[in-house]
Design an enzyme around this catalytic site. Structure first.
Site, PDB file in Angstrom:
ATOM      1  N   HIS A  23      24.493 -13.016 -10.278  1.00  0.00           N
ATOM      2  CA  HIS A  23      25.715 -13.809 -10.272  1.00  0.00           C
ATOM      3  C   HIS A  23      25.754 -14.915 -11.324  1.00  0.00           C
ATOM      4  CE1 HIS A  23      29.479 -15.228  -8.742  1.00  0.00           C
ATOM      5  NE2 HIS A  23      29.001 -16.434  -8.461  1.00  0.00           N
ATOM      6  N   HIS A  53      34.323 -18.496 -14.571  1.00  0.00           N
ATOM      7  CA  HIS A  53      35.593 -17.786 -14.491  1.00  0.00           C
ATOM      8  C   HIS A  53      36.200 -17.607 -15.877  1.00  0.00           C
ATOM      9  CE1 HIS A  53      35.820 -19.482 -10.129  1.00  0.00           C
ATOM     10  NE2 HIS A  53      34.925 -18.531 -10.269  1.00  0.00           N
ATOM     11  N   TYR A 100      35.876 -14.518  -1.457  1.00  0.00           N
ATOM     12  CA  TYR A 100      36.217 -15.943  -1.406  1.00  0.00           C
ATOM     13  C   TYR A 100      36.688 -16.313   0.000  1.00  0.00           C
ATOM     14  CZ  TYR A 100      35.551 -16.673  -6.376  1.00  0.00           C
ATOM     15  OH  TYR A 100      34.982 -16.785  -7.618  1.00  0.00           O
ATOM     16  N   HIS A 131      29.431 -24.595 -14.860  1.00  0.00           N
ATOM     17  CA  HIS A 131      28.133 -24.097 -14.369  1.00  0.00           C
ATOM     18  C   HIS A 131      27.061 -24.081 -15.455  1.00  0.00           C
ATOM     19  CE1 HIS A 131      30.275 -23.138 -10.745  1.00  0.00           C
ATOM     20  NE2 HIS A 131      31.063 -22.284 -11.366  1.00  0.00           N
ATOM     21  N   ASN A 141      27.724 -17.285  -4.902  1.00  0.00           N
ATOM     22  CA  ASN A 141      27.670 -18.510  -4.100  1.00  0.00           C
ATOM     23  C   ASN A 141      28.713 -18.525  -2.988  1.00  0.00           C
ATOM     24  OD1 ASN A 141      29.296 -18.763  -6.638  1.00  0.00           O
ATOM     25  ND2 ASN A 141      29.984 -20.666  -5.683  1.00  0.00           N
ATOM     26  N   HIS A 188      30.288 -15.798 -11.869  1.00  0.00           N
ATOM     27  CA  HIS A 188      30.205 -17.234 -11.590  1.00  0.00           C
ATOM     28  C   HIS A 188      31.116 -18.070 -12.475  1.00  0.00           C
ATOM     29  CE1 HIS A 188      28.545 -20.454  -9.351  1.00  0.00           C
ATOM     30  NE2 HIS A 188      27.727 -20.920 -10.268  1.00  0.00           N
TER      31      HIS A 188
END
Length: 432
Positions: free
Chosen positions: A286, A325, A173, A296, A203, A323
């Site tokens: 991912h 959480h 991150y 998402h 991402n 991806h």
């Protein structure tokens, strides 16, 4: 009076037991105090598989002249072997990385403890090679980041005596702030220097600035995976074998349609799989294809449309994604419906990232979804033999790991599914 008191206690206990789990609050980003070290001192050490019986050691030094040399042996401070590798560095806007060393050592014995030193100085490290036969323990956690919950997750993974760590994207991150790559490397070094970490991109690894910076330059420079050893043209997708497992790491953020290099590489890779030698077939990427969380939602649909038929025909056993959480596990599924010859899909993007948890789920849940919870944690896949594996998910309950989901998974090897799929797979592999 005594009877009434007992009744009240029983009622209170029953209500407490039935109450929904209350998740602990978020934790802050970890602070890394400045710790000056000699410029040639190895930092951010991590290891990964690099082909049969070989391991890649990666580390960073501030000294641009430090050698990419690893000395190693099977007893402490008695280095009977030596290997020299390559190095790279990169610039990103005003940031310039240290010298990033990648050195492959081997051949190594299976299930063996080795001692090694990077760059001829600094501390001695230890690594253990994975076993060549079952049982084997895999730790799985994605979307790690650098928060207090990340530290908790790493502590729990360390307790599980794993042989290999699988990370389906979103590592540091860093999000364009390059020194965060350095602090992430420092954070994971105690674990990642002692057991192989096999990762794929998410991402948060993209870091693309049009006309200025190429995406994935930081990730590709720091986390080199065995893509060349698996005949891939990109570090964003590759495969490896370990102890009767063929694992395929795919890229959600590079081309994946039927005319893409990744798709054609996947076909070629699957054509070489021998389920007699590797009865378990695992896939990681991912963005989840099966996701009943509002977060998402639908982002993996295009990749799923392109690649799911191929993975289904090959008889993939388990698919791991990140991806989202939160945690979610499916039954064996294909084309949106339960299918005894499909893959078990597990979303495990709950390693401890700074963005928090994704709490909101679709209601009612789809028929393929059997367990879901928005909590930080990690997973453990103990593959016992060629047909059976025990999967468990461990929630971070404060600072204790609590096993919250567990199931035995039976491999498709020997199930009859592979015999049915053989013709279908051959036809798909022959298509131009």
């Amino acid at each position: 009076m005594e009877t009434k008191l007992v009744l009240v206690i029983v009622v209170v206990l029953a209500v407490g037991a039935a109450a929904e789990y209350v998740r602990p609050p978020p934790r802050k980003t970890i602070h890394f105090p400045w710790d000056p070290k000699p410029t040639s001192y190895p930092q951010q050490v991590h290891i990964s598989l690099a082909g049969d019986k070989h391991m890649r050691i990666t580390w960073v030094t501030s000294d641009k002249h430090s050698p990419s040399v690893v000395e190693y042996g099977t007893s402490s401070k008695n280095y009977t072997s030596r290997a020299e590798g390559e190095s790279t560095s990169y610039s990103y806007l005003l940031y310039t990385s240290g010298k990033i060393h990648h050195t492959v050592i081997g051949p190594l014995e299976d299930n063996k403890l080795y001692f090694y030193r990077c760059g001829r100085e600094g501390p001695e490290f230890q690594l253990k090679t994975p076993p060549s036969q079952f049982p084997v323990m895999l730790a799985v956690a994605g979307d790690l980041g650098q928060t207090g919950w990340t530290k908790s997750t790493l502590d729990h993974i360390d307790q599980c005596k794993y042989d290999l760590h699988l990370l389906p994207g979103d590592l540091a991150y860093a999000d364009y702030i390059q020194h965060r790559w350095d602090t992430f490397g420092e954070l994971v070094q105690p674990l990642a220097s002692s057991r192989p970490w096999m990762v794929t991109q998410g991402n948060h690894e993209k870091e693309n600035i049009p006309f200025f910076e190429d995406r994935f330059v930081s990730y590709n420079s720091r986390w080199k995976m065995p893509y060349e050893e698996s005949k891939s043209s990109s570090n964003l997708y590759y495969s490896f074998d370990v102890a009767g497992i063929h694992a395929i790491m795919l890229g959600s953020y590079t081309d994946y349609d039927e005319s893409s290099d990744q798709y054609n590489w996947l076909k070629a890779d699957l054509s070489k799989v021998d389920r007699e030698k590797t009865p378990w077939l695992l896939v990681l990427f991912h963005v989840p294809w099966y996701n009943s969380n509002y977060a998402h939602q639908g982002e993996g649909d295009d990749m799923m449309a392109a690649m799911e038929p191929l993975l289904h025909a090959a008889g993939v056993d388990v698919v791991f994604a990140g991806h989202v959480h939160a945690y979610e596990r499916s039954v064996r599924v294909f084309n949106g419906k339960p299918d005894p010859c499909g893959a078990v899909h597990i979303t495990i993007g709950d390693g401890g990232n700074k963005e928090g948890l994704a709490h909101k789920y679709l209601d009612p849940h789809p028929e393929w979804s059997v367990f879901r919870e928005a909590s930080f944690g990690h997973g453990e896949l103990k593959i016992v033999n060629s047909t059976h594996a025990l999967w468990s998910w461990h929630r971070n309950d404060d600072d204790e790991p609590v096993r919250s989901d567990q199931i035995w998974i039976t491999s498709l090897f020997g199930s009859g599914c592979l015999a049915e799929k053989g013709h279908e797979l051959r036809e798909m592999l022959m298509q131009p």
